[in-house]
Design a protein around this motif. Structure first.
Motif, PDB file in Angstrom:
ATOM      1  N   LYS A   1     -23.678 -37.663 121.110  1.00  0.00           N
ATOM      2  CA  LYS A   1     -22.376 -38.185 121.543  1.00  0.00           C
ATOM      3  C   LYS A   1     -21.621 -37.075 122.254  1.00  0.00           C
ATOM      4  CE  LYS A   1     -18.599 -40.548 121.870  1.00  0.00           C
ATOM      5  NZ  LYS A   1     -18.502 -41.670 122.813  1.00  0.00           N
ATOM      6  N   ARG A   2     -21.095 -37.419 123.421  1.00  0.00           N
ATOM      7  CA  ARG A   2     -20.293 -36.454 124.180  1.00  0.00           C
ATOM      8  C   ARG A   2     -18.882 -36.997 124.372  1.00  0.00           C
ATOM      9  NH1 ARG A   2     -25.243 -35.778 126.758  1.00  0.00           N
ATOM     10  NH2 ARG A   2     -24.925 -37.768 127.797  1.00  0.00           N
ATOM     11  N   PHE A   3     -17.908 -36.124 124.319  1.00  0.00           N
ATOM     12  CA  PHE A   3     -16.574 -36.463 124.813  1.00  0.00           C
ATOM     13  C   PHE A   3     -16.385 -35.641 126.080  1.00  0.00           C
ATOM     14  CE2 PHE A   3     -15.872 -37.353 120.250  1.00  0.00           C
ATOM     15  CZ  PHE A   3     -15.506 -38.680 120.371  1.00  0.00           C
ATOM     16  N   GLY A   4     -16.480 -36.255 127.226  1.00  0.00           N
ATOM     17  CA  GLY A   4     -16.451 -35.505 128.471  1.00  0.00           C
ATOM     18  C   GLY A   4     -17.648 -34.586 128.507  1.00  0.00           C
ATOM     19  N   SER A   5     -17.386 -33.291 128.642  1.00  0.00           N
ATOM     20  CA  SER A   5     -18.507 -32.359 128.713  1.00  0.00           C
ATOM     21  C   SER A   5     -18.793 -31.736 127.345  1.00  0.00           C
ATOM     22  CB  SER A   5     -18.183 -31.257 129.721  1.00  0.00           C
ATOM     23  OG  SER A   5     -17.032 -30.567 129.283  1.00  0.00           O
ATOM     24  N   ASN A   6     -17.969 -32.133 126.366  1.00  0.00           N
ATOM     25  CA  ASN A   6     -18.098 -31.552 125.043  1.00  0.00           C
ATOM     26  C   ASN A   6     -19.097 -32.359 124.215  1.00  0.00           C
ATOM     27  OD1 ASN A   6     -17.683 -30.332 122.591  1.00  0.00           O
ATOM     28  ND2 ASN A   6     -15.639 -31.199 122.264  1.00  0.00           N
ATOM     29  N   GLU A   7     -20.274 -31.784 123.975  1.00  0.00           N
ATOM     30  CA  GLU A   7     -21.255 -32.506 123.176  1.00  0.00           C
ATOM     31  C   GLU A   7     -20.941 -32.314 121.699  1.00  0.00           C
ATOM     32  OE1 GLU A   7     -25.812 -33.619 123.803  1.00  0.00           O
ATOM     33  OE2 GLU A   7     -25.510 -31.493 123.411  1.00  0.00           O
ATOM     34  N   VAL A   8     -20.584 -33.406 121.055  1.00  0.00           N
ATOM     35  CA  VAL A   8     -20.077 -33.338 119.686  1.00  0.00           C
ATOM     36  C   VAL A   8     -21.183 -33.617 118.666  1.00  0.00           C
ATOM     37  CG1 VAL A   8     -18.479 -34.406 118.085  1.00  0.00           C
ATOM     38  CG2 VAL A   8     -17.764 -33.953 120.423  1.00  0.00           C
ATOM     39  N   LEU A   9     -22.093 -34.531 119.022  1.00  0.00           N
ATOM     40  CA  LEU A   9     -23.277 -34.759 118.190  1.00  0.00           C
ATOM     41  C   LEU A   9     -24.493 -34.388 119.035  1.00  0.00           C
ATOM     42  CD1 LEU A   9     -22.394 -38.187 116.519  1.00  0.00           C
ATOM     43  CD2 LEU A   9     -22.080 -35.889 115.586  1.00  0.00           C
ATOM     44  N   LYS A  10     -25.303 -33.476 118.501  1.00  0.00           N
ATOM     45  CA  LYS A  10     -26.364 -32.914 119.335  1.00  0.00           C
ATOM     46  C   LYS A  10     -27.734 -33.345 118.873  1.00  0.00           C
ATOM     47  CE  LYS A  10     -23.348 -29.058 120.385  1.00  0.00           C
ATOM     48  NZ  LYS A  10     -22.938 -27.697 120.082  1.00  0.00           N
TER      49      LYS A  10
ATOM     50  N   GLY B   1     -14.392 -30.070 112.705  1.00  0.00           N
ATOM     51  CA  GLY B   1     -14.864 -30.100 114.086  1.00  0.00           C
ATOM     52  C   GLY B   1     -16.371 -30.168 114.223  1.00  0.00           C
ATOM     53  N   SER B   2     -17.063 -30.275 113.090  1.00  0.00           N
ATOM     54  CA  SER B   2     -18.523 -30.267 113.172  1.00  0.00           C
ATOM     55  C   SER B   2     -19.094 -31.618 113.588  1.00  0.00           C
ATOM     56  CB  SER B   2     -19.116 -29.847 111.820  1.00  0.00           C
ATOM     57  OG  SER B   2     -18.663 -30.700 110.802  1.00  0.00           O
ATOM     58  N   GLY B   3     -18.242 -32.645 113.618  1.00  0.00           N
ATOM     59  CA  GLY B   3     -18.710 -33.947 114.104  1.00  0.00           C
ATOM     60  C   GLY B   3     -18.900 -34.996 113.020  1.00  0.00           C
ATOM     61  N   LYS B   4     -18.393 -34.723 111.819  1.00  0.00           N
ATOM     62  CA  LYS B   4     -18.582 -35.654 110.701  1.00  0.00           C
ATOM     63  C   LYS B   4     -17.942 -37.012 110.990  1.00  0.00           C
ATOM     64  CE  LYS B   4     -16.334 -32.985 107.854  1.00  0.00           C
ATOM     65  NZ  LYS B   4     -15.874 -31.912 108.753  1.00  0.00           N
TER      66      LYS B   4
ATOM     67  N   GLY C   1     -22.216 -30.171 115.344  1.00  0.00           N
ATOM     68  CA  GLY C   1     -22.884 -31.333 115.919  1.00  0.00           C
ATOM     69  C   GLY C   1     -24.336 -31.514 115.501  1.00  0.00           C
ATOM     70  N   ARG C   2     -24.791 -30.660 114.592  1.00  0.00           N
ATOM     71  CA  ARG C   2     -26.175 -30.811 114.140  1.00  0.00           C
ATOM     72  C   ARG C   2     -26.207 -31.064 112.638  1.00  0.00           C
ATOM     73  NH1 ARG C   2     -28.818 -28.556 118.672  1.00  0.00           N
ATOM     74  NH2 ARG C   2     -27.453 -26.921 119.415  1.00  0.00           N
TER      75      ARG C   2
END
Ligand SMILES: Nc1ncnc2c1ncn2[C@@H]1O[C@H](COP(=O)(O)OP(=O)(O)OP(=O)(O)O)[C@@H](O)[C@H]1O
Ligand SMILES: [Mg+2]
Lengths: 219, 237
Positions: free
Chosen positions: B9-18, B37-40, B209-210
């Motif tokens: 999952k990306r928000f713009g260029s920020n990949e939040v879930l990798k 901020g880890s994407g939980k 994100g991992r």
């Protein structure tokens, strides 16, 4: 300065009857404007590009041109285009409804945006369809927030409504002018008209405050 | 029951879930933990389509969730950090709203169910109150009842106690523990490590994100495998 209110006395009921005409005019315009404004605001926040574009253009045009011009256009153009004479009152109501819808749609849009985003998410998470969510969850909350702004619009409309006198609708303003013309004295009837408008506005302001306090209590 | 595969999952260029891959089995209680901020939250929100993922897949009982939007929402209940109760509706109306509007349950029946749920979360006497007259803990318990009223098969919790005063955390955790006993499948993002350790069957530790660890709680809290988990636990415990 020689003011002579004695001459005005017999005409006072005639002018005061204009209050009823003005209020009727404003109320109908506001209700129509509110409904149309709600629809426009939903267009603005919706996903359909064409409707969004339409609503934005609509708002821009109605806010960007003089009200009196809009009114004259509607008053003269509709009969010219359709052959139907709609009369001053209807033309006035139509103009004010269309015009205030532009302002009201902005007010409502802001009101909808001010509703906590969590409300939409909670409704979505529960599987509530968009329409139901808007009608039963978001709009009721938005309307509560925008009541003061709507009341303001109501008041503005009440004052601005005096321009329908230009096309001959028999509102407070027009009646004052007629009385003035027939007595060859304009100052006294206009003064009376001014007083009546002022009292109306004060009354509406007061009513708005009471309503607001009522709503605040239910919080 | 839920199959997550290489979720991105990306928000713009920020990949939040990798690229998250994991499985959630029926009846399991999963604790999701990790630094801010880890994407939980994003992960949780992807599970019920509040966010649309960009790559990878999520399947529930074999069907891709993107093809089952409304149906998915009926299966998956969600509880938010800030409760998100409907402020203009009473507690009872909050709980009966979705069953009536979405499942088309009759008013009588919806109210009967709702009162049962409210009594299960200890709030029978608040049915006619408005949310603004409830404490935070009470609000969250209503929110749980509201989600359960849709008879979901999975319940997602995003930091359900983080917005609560300390003295109210316990009552909400108790309601959640009772729910665990019913065999509900639950995914819980939480900072309550004691609670996670006590009730969860598995801990998912996320960082940047991992999915860094997918572990039995006893092992995770005593003896985390990765340095990142160690560092995180040292900070929060
Ligand atoms: N709607 C959004 N738009 C843009 N960026 C977002 C959005 N939601 C989250 N992010 C970003 O994604 C990252 C992960 O956010 P997320 O809320 O999933 O983290 P989290 O693990 O839940 O953190 P916390 O413990 O603080 O709740 C953050 O960097 C956040 O800024
Ligand atoms: Mg979060």
């Amino acid at each position: 300065m020689n003011l002579d209110f004695a001459q005005l006395v017999p005409s006072i009921p005639y002018i005061l009857y204009g209050v009823w005409v003005t209020l009727q005019f404003v109320a109908v315009s506001l209700v129509l404007g509110f409904l149309w404004g709600t629809v426009l605001s939903l267009f603005k926040i919706g996903k359909i590009t064409i409707l969004r574009w339409f609503a934005d253009a609509y708002t821009s045009i109605f806010r960007g041109t003089p009200l009196i011009l809009q009114m004259l256009l509607i008053y003269y153009a509709i009969p010219q285009l359709t052959g139907v004479d709609i009369g001053a009152f209807t033309a006035g109501v139509l103009t004010f409804a269309l015009n205030s819808a532009a302002y009201i749609s902005e007010i409502i849009r802001a009101g909808i945006n001010a509703v906590d985003k969590g409300q939409k998410e909670a409704a979505m998470a529960l599987g509530v369809p968009y329409r139901t969510m808007m009608l039963k969850i978001i709009l009721p909350q938005a309307f509560k927030n925008i009541l003061p702004a709507l009341m303001n619009e109501f008041i503005t409309l009440t004052k601005e409504s005096a321009i329908v006198s230009v096309i001959g609708a028999l509102d407070i303003m027009r009646r004052a002018q007629i009385v003035g013309a027939s007595n060859y004295r304009f100052f006294e009837p206009l003064l009376l008209a001014g007083l009546v408008y002022y009292l109306l506005v004060m009354l509406l302001t007061l009513a708005g405050r009471v309503l607001e306090r009522r709503l605040a209590k239910s919080d | 029951m839920i199959d997550v595969n290489s979720l991105k999952k990306r928000f713009g260029s920020n990949e939040v879930l990798k690229g998250i891959t994991t499985k959630i089995n029926k009846g399991e209680v999963i604790a999701v933990i990790g630094p801010s901020g880890s994407g939980k939250s994003t992960f949780l929100r992807c599970l019920n389509l509040l966010e649309k993922h960009d790559e990878g897949s999520i399947k529930i009982e074999g069907s891709d969730i993107r093809s089952m939007e409304v149906h998915l929402r009926k299966k998956v209940g969600m509880v938010f950090q800030h409760f998100n109760l409907f402020p203009h509706l009473t507690v009872l109306e909050n709980v009966t709203f979705a069953p009536q509007q979405v499942l088309k349950v009759g008013k009588k029946e919806a109210e009967k169910d709702a009162l049962e749920l409210l009594s299960a979360v200890g709030l029978s006497d608040k049915a006619d109150s408005y949310p603004s007259n409830l404490s935070g803990g009470q609000k969250q318990r209503v929110a749980i009842a509201r989600a359960l009223a849709m008879k979901p098969e999975v319940m997602l919790f995003d930091e359900p106690t983080s917005a609560l005063d300390p003295e109210m955390v316990k009552e909400v955790l108790q309601v959640m523990k009772n729910l665990v006993k019913t065999g509900m499948t639950m995914v819980i993002v939480t900072h309550e490590m004691g609670f996670a350790k006590e009730v969860s069957d598995r801990v998912l530790f996320m960082d940047d994100g991992r999915l860094v660890e997918d572990q039995d709680p006893a092992i995770f809290f005593e003896n985390p495998r990765t340095e990142r988990a160690k560092a995180f636990l040292e900070k929060v415990l």
